[in-house]
Design a protein around this motif. Structure first.
Motif, PDB file in Angstrom:
ATOM      1  N   PHE A  36     -14.891  -8.003   3.720  1.00 25.02           N
ATOM      2  CA  PHE A  36     -14.628  -6.619   4.106  1.00 25.02           C
ATOM      3  C   PHE A  36     -15.061  -5.589   3.041  1.00 25.02           C
ATOM      4  O   PHE A  36     -15.680  -4.575   3.384  1.00 25.02           O
ATOM      5  CB  PHE A  36     -13.154  -6.454   4.473  1.00 25.02           C
ATOM      6  N   GLU A  76      -4.245   7.547  -4.588  1.00 21.38           N
ATOM      7  CA  GLU A  76      -4.987   7.214  -3.354  1.00 21.38           C
ATOM      8  C   GLU A  76      -4.468   5.879  -2.834  1.00 21.38           C
ATOM      9  O   GLU A  76      -4.552   4.844  -3.507  1.00 21.38           O
ATOM     10  CB  GLU A  76      -6.495   7.155  -3.586  1.00 21.38           C
ATOM     11  N   VAL A  77      -3.899   5.908  -1.631  1.00 17.71           N
ATOM     12  CA  VAL A  77      -3.395   4.687  -1.002  1.00 17.71           C
ATOM     13  C   VAL A  77      -4.544   4.065  -0.215  1.00 17.71           C
ATOM     14  O   VAL A  77      -5.203   4.743   0.563  1.00 17.71           O
ATOM     15  CB  VAL A  77      -2.192   4.979  -0.076  1.00 17.71           C
ATOM     16  N   SER A  78      -4.780   2.778  -0.437  1.00 14.95           N
ATOM     17  CA  SER A  78      -5.906   2.063   0.173  1.00 14.95           C
ATOM     18  C   SER A  78      -7.212   2.700  -0.269  1.00 14.95           C
ATOM     19  O   SER A  78      -7.999   3.179   0.550  1.00 14.95           O
ATOM     20  CB  SER A  78      -5.815   2.056   1.689  1.00 14.95           C
ATOM     21  N   THR A  83     -14.589   5.525  -2.376  1.00 10.83           N
ATOM     22  CA  THR A  83     -15.578   6.391  -1.725  1.00 10.83           C
ATOM     23  C   THR A  83     -15.213   7.884  -1.761  1.00 10.83           C
ATOM     24  O   THR A  83     -16.076   8.745  -1.610  1.00 10.83           O
ATOM     25  CB  THR A  83     -15.772   5.904  -0.264  1.00 10.83           C
ATOM     26  N   ASN A  84     -13.926   8.185  -1.983  1.00  8.22           N
ATOM     27  CA  ASN A  84     -13.511   9.596  -1.980  1.00  8.22           C
ATOM     28  C   ASN A  84     -13.593  10.251  -3.358  1.00  8.22           C
ATOM     29  O   ASN A  84     -13.409  11.464  -3.469  1.00  8.22           O
ATOM     30  CB  ASN A  84     -12.062   9.718  -1.470  1.00  8.22           C
ATOM     31  N   PHE A 103     -11.437  -5.542  -3.666  1.00  4.74           N
ATOM     32  CA  PHE A 103     -12.074  -4.228  -3.763  1.00  4.74           C
ATOM     33  C   PHE A 103     -12.308  -3.829  -5.217  1.00  4.74           C
ATOM     34  O   PHE A 103     -13.042  -2.889  -5.490  1.00  4.74           O
ATOM     35  CB  PHE A 103     -11.199  -3.148  -3.105  1.00  4.74           C
ATOM     36  N   PRO A 126       0.694  -3.222  -1.024  1.00 11.34           N
ATOM     37  CA  PRO A 126       0.572  -2.581   0.293  1.00 11.34           C
ATOM     38  C   PRO A 126       1.170  -1.176   0.243  1.00 11.34           C
ATOM     39  O   PRO A 126       2.053  -0.897  -0.586  1.00 11.34           O
ATOM     40  CB  PRO A 126       1.410  -3.495   1.193  1.00 11.34           C
ATOM     41  N   VAL A 150      -2.499  -0.199   8.275  1.00 13.90           N
ATOM     42  CA  VAL A 150      -1.232  -0.634   7.683  1.00 13.90           C
ATOM     43  C   VAL A 150      -0.354  -1.293   8.753  1.00 13.90           C
ATOM     44  O   VAL A 150      -0.455  -0.964   9.931  1.00 13.90           O
ATOM     45  CB  VAL A 150      -0.453   0.533   7.012  1.00 13.90           C
ATOM     46  N   GLU A 151       0.499  -2.205   8.300  1.00 18.99           N
ATOM     47  CA  GLU A 151       1.351  -2.895   9.275  1.00 18.99           C
ATOM     48  C   GLU A 151       2.429  -1.976   9.819  1.00 18.99           C
ATOM     49  O   GLU A 151       2.759  -2.010  10.993  1.00 18.99           O
ATOM     50  CB  GLU A 151       1.986  -4.126   8.627  1.00 18.99           C
ATOM     51  N   ASP A 199     -10.758  -6.498   9.444  1.00 22.95           N
ATOM     52  CA  ASP A 199      -9.624  -6.665   8.544  1.00 22.95           C
ATOM     53  C   ASP A 199      -8.358  -5.920   8.992  1.00 22.95           C
ATOM     54  O   ASP A 199      -7.761  -5.164   8.226  1.00 22.95           O
ATOM     55  CB  ASP A 199     -10.018  -6.223   7.121  1.00 22.95           C
TER      56      ASP A 199
HETATM   57  C1  LIG Z   1     -11.042   1.081   6.641  1.00 21.47           C
HETATM   58  S1  LIG Z   1     -10.535   0.689   5.011  1.00 21.47           S
HETATM   59  C2  LIG Z   1     -10.503   2.307   4.270  1.00 21.47           C
HETATM   60  C3  LIG Z   1     -10.719   2.284   2.784  1.00 21.47           C
HETATM   61  C4  LIG Z   1     -10.844   3.666   2.137  1.00 21.47           C
HETATM   62  N1  LIG Z   1      -9.615   4.410   2.264  1.00 21.47           N
HETATM   63  C5  LIG Z   1     -12.015   4.437   2.694  1.00 21.47           C
HETATM   64  O1  LIG Z   1     -11.823   5.540   3.229  1.00 21.47           O
HETATM   65  O2  LIG Z   1     -13.153   3.943   2.581  1.00 21.47           O
HETATM   66  C6  LIG Z   1      -8.833   0.281   5.230  1.00 21.47           C
HETATM   67  C7  LIG Z   1      -8.135   0.014   3.931  1.00 21.47           C
HETATM   68  O3  LIG Z   1      -6.755  -0.210   4.195  1.00 21.47           O
HETATM   69  C8  LIG Z   1      -6.312  -1.255   3.337  1.00 21.47           C
HETATM   70  N2  LIG Z   1      -5.062  -1.813   3.888  1.00 21.47           N
HETATM   71  C9  LIG Z   1      -4.902  -2.775   4.807  1.00 21.47           C
HETATM   72  N3  LIG Z   1      -3.585  -3.016   4.995  1.00 21.47           N
HETATM   73  C10 LIG Z   1      -2.923  -2.179   4.186  1.00 21.47           C
HETATM   74  C11 LIG Z   1      -1.545  -1.950   3.900  1.00 21.47           C
HETATM   75  N4  LIG Z   1      -0.577  -2.608   4.525  1.00 21.47           N
HETATM   76  N5  LIG Z   1      -1.237  -1.015   2.971  1.00 21.47           N
HETATM   77  C12 LIG Z   1      -2.193  -0.322   2.355  1.00 21.47           C
HETATM   78  N6  LIG Z   1      -3.501  -0.499   2.573  1.00 21.47           N
HETATM   79  C13 LIG Z   1      -3.865  -1.403   3.482  1.00 21.47           C
HETATM   80  C14 LIG Z   1      -7.506  -2.203   3.256  1.00 21.47           C
HETATM   81  O4  LIG Z   1      -7.429  -3.085   2.161  1.00 21.47           O
HETATM   82  C15 LIG Z   1      -8.642  -1.211   3.162  1.00 21.47           C
HETATM   83  O5  LIG Z   1      -8.865  -0.797   1.838  1.00 21.47           O
END
Ligand SMILES: C[S@@+](CC[C@H](N)C(=O)[O-])C[C@H]1O[C@@H](n2cnc3c(N)ncnc32)[C@H](O)[C@@H]1O
Length: 243
Positions: A36, A76-78, A83-84, A103, A126, A150-151, A199
């Motif tokens: 991913f 920044e979460v996730s 990229t931002n 990542f 998470p 996210v879940e 993913d």
């Molecule tokens: C589509 S990507 C977006 C990544 C980034 N924010 C971007 O704009 O390019 C989704 C992101 O959500 C993360 N993710 C998945 N489950 C998550 C969770 N429970 N809590 C936080 N992040 C999660 C993934 O690891 C991934 O980095």
């Protein structure tokens, strides 16, 4: 329309059965977590190109939420591949959270390319449990295309509120479900296969509802249809919410 959606979804489930079998055997997660980040590296370049105007417009407001020192502390979460980063103001102190440790090498490459930022740390966690980040400790939290993955959206937004200082803001850009009467929504029901390949990403989440329910004092949210080449990703919400 409901019947068409049902039939399409059934067909997609049957076709994606081999992937579900790999998931059941515990093999798919390892594969998807590894591939991913490589996919996101390519996808983000295209997505940023098509969303640059919106990102610039939205992130130009970040600095308004800096504390009295004028320095902005941003979580920044996730963060994905980082990229931002290029949209963040100079001197901004950045902490990144992502549950996928694969990542990291892409993130560090972005950090090296964005010397205008002050990088603090990368936490593998998470969004639903960011206990390493203290209460009321950041000026802004940023999420882009995250609520789809996210879940538990409610729990993640509770965590966002916890770590934000009073008066701090949550900035978001999220792809969401299209209106149910549209053909695009019909295509969004490829979700069962999409979810596995990308993913854990859902296409039909109505994430604006979770944002409206969260305990922010003010919410500025807009529905938009940016001209993305991938039509199922076009419906978006973006904006910011103040604690
Ligand atoms: C589509 S990507 C977006 C990544 C980034 N924010 C971007 O704009 O390019 C989704 C992101 O959500 C993360 N993710 C998945 N489950 C998550 C969770 N429970 N809590 C936080 N992040 C999660 C993934 O690891 C991934 O980095």
């Amino acid at each position: 329309m409901a019947f068409t959606v049902f039939i399409l979804q059934l067909a997609v489930r049957i076709l994606s059965f081999p992937l579900y079998l790999l998931k059941f055997l515990g093999l798919w997660n390892q594969i998807s977590k590894k591939w991913f980040p490589y996919y996101m590296m390519k996808f983000s370049a295209t997505y940023n190109g098509q969303m640059a105007g919106k990102k610039q417009e939205l992130f130009s407001k970040l600095q308004d939420f800096a504390g009295p020192s004028g320095k902005l502390s941003l979580l920044e979460v996730s963060s994905g591949t980082g990229t931002n980063f290029k949209f963040y103001p100079p001197g901004c102190r950045v902490t990144c959270v992502d549950p996928n440790p694969n990542f990291e090498k892409f993130l560090f490459k972005s950090i090296a390319e964005n010397r205008h930022l002050q990088f603090e740390r990368f936490l593998v966690a998470p969004g639903e449990n960011m206990h390493q980040v203290a209460d009321s400790s950041v000026d802004v939290v940023v999420c882009t295309t995250v609520l789809c993955s996210v879940e538990n959206q409610e729990q993640m937004l509770r965590e966002v509120c916890r770590v934000l200082r009073p008066g701090g803001a949550f900035f978001f850009i999220e792809h969401v479900a299209d209106e149910h009467s549209t053909w695009n929504y019909c295509w969004q029901v490829v979700e069962p296969a999409w979810y596995l390949v990308f993913d854990g990403c859902y296409l039909t989440r109505e994430s604006w509802k979770a944002l409206e329910r969260a305990s922010f004092s003010k919410l500025k949210l807009q529905h938009i249809q940016p001209p993305l080449s991938c039509k199922v990703l076009r419906p978006h919400v973006y904006g910011y919410a103040v604690k």
